[in-house]
Scaffold this active site. Sequence first.
Site, short mmCIF file in Angstrom:
data_model
loop_
_atom_site.label_atom_id
_atom_site.label_comp_id
_atom_site.label_asym_id
_atom_site.label_seq_id
_atom_site.Cartn_x
_atom_site.Cartn_y
_atom_site.Cartn_z
N HIS A 168 0.81 -1.22 0.00
CA HIS A 168 0.00 0.00 0.00
C HIS A 168 0.84 1.27 0.00
CE1 HIS A 168 -3.96 -1.97 0.59
NE2 HIS A 168 -3.22 -2.90 1.15
N ASP A 171 3.50 9.25 -1.85
CA ASP A 171 2.35 8.54 -1.31
C ASP A 171 2.02 7.37 -2.23
OD1 ASP A 171 0.42 8.12 0.62
OD2 ASP A 171 -0.32 10.18 0.54
#
Length: 460
Positions: free
Chosen positions: A161, A369
Amino acid sequence: MSVVPSRTGRLIVVSNRVALPKQTATGGLASAMRAALQEAGGLWFGWSGKIAGETAATVHHLYDGPVHYATIDLSRDDHDHFYDGFANRTLWPLLHYRPDLVDYNRGHLDGYLRVNRVFAERLAALVEQDDAIWINDYHLIPLASMLRERGVRNRIGFFLHTPLPPAGLLIALPRHRELLETLAAYDLVGVHTARDLRALEEYFVHETGARLRGGHRLRLGHRRFHAGVFPIGIDTRQVAEAAAKAGTLDPIEDLRSSLEGRALIIGVDRLDYSKGLPQRFDAYARLLERMPDWHRRVSFLQIAPPSRSTVPEYRQIRRDLERKAGHINGVYAAPDWVPIRYVNKSFPHSVLSGYYRNAKVGLVTPMRDGMNLVAKEYVASQNPEDPGVLVLSRFAGAAQELDEALLVNPADTEEVADALERALAMPLEERKMRWRAMMDVLERQDITAWRRSFLAALRE
């Protein structure tokens, strides 16, 4: 144990934390996993979130319809080495391109491997013949390898993730091959973006000697695995509906009243050095310096719930942001206007969606991110007749899909200030065009499409 996989059977989800039934503070990922388990029936395994005198002395079982939850406690020592130590002080900064913040400690690595070994021991006893296993995130990288050692031959997939930096950074991790080569024990490794996939393939080819074949198939020794891009989405319809209904909520009415007609810029991030918050505050200050006409006409709300407060870097960034917010307000505030509202608390998703809908600009500028679901939630929350503008970092995974946002380099203060100025002045027709293009992506590639595409690839 020696079990042989088939194309049917339960789904086993494994993650560091388990979202138990009736827990309200869960996000889109937890909802996606619950939905996947409800569809096929299955097991969710992970840490209970509790500290006990001994790690995994008992496996706690809970049943909710077709879903079986199994959790274990961690000892204080194991938690500190595994979670606070290696996961968050070593892997997290490395994966977010911050080798300067990597705090490597051999004891932390030993604790990380020890907890993964305990996960493998307890989970292997629960695996049935036809189960497919889906392991999530950097806390559990070596888990499949440890399951294989215990005879588990089922299909096992892994999804990262976070971002994955290039091999040149990954090799800065001491004993990197010992850890990262274990990814070859999976059948499928999923990442968010093509950039992350290139980094994975580059590492295996150039650092481990793996062979890369067509279709992103890699072979290392006797192990073969497939890698793929699976950009995570949100529950687009649910977010849009919640935002449309939020207008009558007291917190939303209070926000609108406090703005007194001013344009709102909003940022919502966990308090973390990867989110680019100091640079974001500087860009907003630069906007105010360059554009005195916007004084009293704009307000910036930054919501930043604290996290990992035991890690020194996180305490430091909180102090830095408090100083910056105080300085900006000290320089520009008026008796009837506070330029920046800096809030260190979390809010329910129903309230956040209402805040997003009332913001003329969504400011999402992480330094790195994996995806950044706030960017997607901001877009999904907009009023189709009067949508706001998303200002988005080029280094968020979401930028690969939402290319109608105003894309910026978060380290370039002037560029972010330019984007804020452009967003605040953007004509309605352009805002509608950009929003519609991004919303089409979110509706097509929502959280359901993400989990179904990953599981389909795993079971092929």
